[in-house]
Write a protein that holds these residues in place. Structure first.
Motif, PDB file in Angstrom:
ATOM      1  N   GLY A  55       5.812  -1.138   4.653  1.00 27.55           N
ATOM      2  CA  GLY A  55       6.753  -0.950   3.551  1.00 27.55           C
ATOM      3  C   GLY A  55       6.851  -2.162   2.653  1.00 27.55           C
ATOM      4  O   GLY A  55       7.811  -2.281   1.896  1.00 27.55           O
ATOM      5  N   GLN A  56       5.824  -3.218   2.651  1.00 24.29           N
ATOM      6  CA  GLN A  56       5.933  -4.425   1.691  1.00 24.29           C
ATOM      7  C   GLN A  56       4.798  -4.181   0.422  1.00 24.29           C
ATOM      8  O   GLN A  56       3.854  -3.757   0.848  1.00 24.29           O
ATOM      9  CB  GLN A  56       5.811  -5.540   2.290  1.00 24.29           C
ATOM     10  N   PRO A  88       3.709  -0.876  -1.692  1.00 26.17           N
ATOM     11  CA  PRO A  88       4.040  -0.551  -0.528  1.00 26.17           C
ATOM     12  C   PRO A  88       3.663   0.847  -0.431  1.00 26.17           C
ATOM     13  O   PRO A  88       3.856   1.814  -1.179  1.00 26.17           O
ATOM     14  CB  PRO A  88       5.655  -0.897  -0.534  1.00 26.17           C
ATOM     15  N   HIS A 108       4.450 -11.249   0.858  1.00 25.96           N
ATOM     16  CA  HIS A 108       4.844 -10.035   1.014  1.00 25.96           C
ATOM     17  C   HIS A 108       6.193  -9.910   0.512  1.00 25.96           C
ATOM     18  O   HIS A 108       6.941 -10.711   0.982  1.00 25.96           O
ATOM     19  CB  HIS A 108       4.601  -9.118   2.537  1.00 25.96           C
ATOM     20  N   THR A 110       9.664  -7.056  -0.126  1.00 27.26           N
ATOM     21  CA  THR A 110      10.143  -5.680  -0.001  1.00 27.26           C
ATOM     22  C   THR A 110      11.707  -5.848  -0.700  1.00 27.26           C
ATOM     23  O   THR A 110      12.250  -6.941  -0.814  1.00 27.26           O
ATOM     24  CB  THR A 110      10.390  -5.123   1.487  1.00 27.26           C
TER      25      THR A 110
END
Length: 288
Positions: A55-56, A88, A108, A110
């Motif tokens: 998800g990053q 992502p 990274h 998010t």
């Protein structure tokens, strides 16, 4: 076999996932957070294979050596002064070249704004590798990300790291394509030296970041700046040391470290060679 970390002299920070979740629940910080970051020098056998998407958004900046990355769009070569940006939610893999392993700054991120920004900025897996025109500026920002994350995981530190990471992303999106001319490259390098006085920079490292040989970079630097790299760095360090001696009561050993000399005795010898007196005697002189 690819390995994800464990390289000599590496720096690496991983924010605990419960802290990530807490941070993203706050309205003022939900837009972006750095979850992982680091610096891997000459990372032999480094690599990752992520068949299951994460998800990053992943950012890798190669400052020396070579590597590769792979997305659904194919396999791409990576060289010094190039960045790999992997959005992502998509599988990917990357790794260092076997014969000339890369040196990387990486992070990274998010947050609620990451997907939208990546889409608007054209940061896609179709073209994951892009040249970094002002490599020294970008590396300064990457250094700042890691430094803030190393400090602690308080909200002010995470906000500062996120700001530097966001700034770097905007540069990737906005930079003009094409190579910079030699004057631009050297001015960027000089600015990088000025803002990183405490770093143990070498001519070879500075040259590699701009994809030039050490001899060619050194010649260009002396032509444009008027002095060799090491002499220029020493001049800046001593100017900063004089400022700190004049305006603070910090111990000489502390000042030495702040301007890039871990050995305070060596610093004192260099200072005396240039100023004619040791640092303590200089501080006691009447000035003004």
């Amino acid at each position: 076999m690819l390995i994800s970390d464990g390289f000599p002299n590496q720096r690496m920070l991983v924010l605990p996932r419960p802290r990530v979740r807490d941070y993203l629940q706050n309205a003022g910080s939900a837009q972006l957070v750095v979850t992982d970051c680091g610096y891997f020098p000459r990372a032999k056998h480094h690599g990752q294979v992520r068949k299951a998407p994460i998800g990053q958004l992943v950012v890798l900046v190669c400052v020396e050596g070579r590597g590769w990355c792979e997305t659904r769009a194919g396999r791409f070569d990576v060289s010094a002064s190039e960045a790999v940006i992997l959005p992502p939610g998509e599988p990917h893999s990357y790794g260092a070249d076997h014969d000339d392993p890369w040196t990387l700054w990486w992070y990274h991120v998010t947050g609620s704004d990451v997907d939208t920004f990546a889409r608007v900025a054209g940061l896609s897996s179709q073209k994951p590798v892009r040249p970094v025109r002002n490599i020294y500026h970008v590396v300064s920002l990457m250094t700042e990300v890691v430094a803030w994350m190393e400090r602690d995981s308080t909200t002010p530190s995470l906000l500062a790291a996120a700001g530097a990471a966001w700034h770097a992303l905007t540069l990737f999106a906005a930079e003009r394509q094409g190579a910079a001319d030699s004057a631009d490259i050297i001015e960027q390098a000089a600015d990088y030296i000025r803002t990183n006085l405490a770093e143990q920079l070498t001519v070879a490292e500075l040259a590699a970041m701009s994809s030039l040989s050490g001899s060619h970079f050194g010649a260009l630097f002396k032509r444009h700046i008027g002095s060799p790299v090491v002499q220029y760095q020493t001049m800046l360090r001593m100017a900063k040391a004089r400022e700190l001696l004049d305006t603070t009561q910090s111990p000489v050993a502390t000042i030495a470290r702040e301007v890039g000399y871990p050995d305070s005795f060596y610093f004192a010898r260099q200072f005396k060679k240039i100023h004619g007196v040791p640092p303590r005697d200089y501080r006691n002189q009447h000035k003004g």
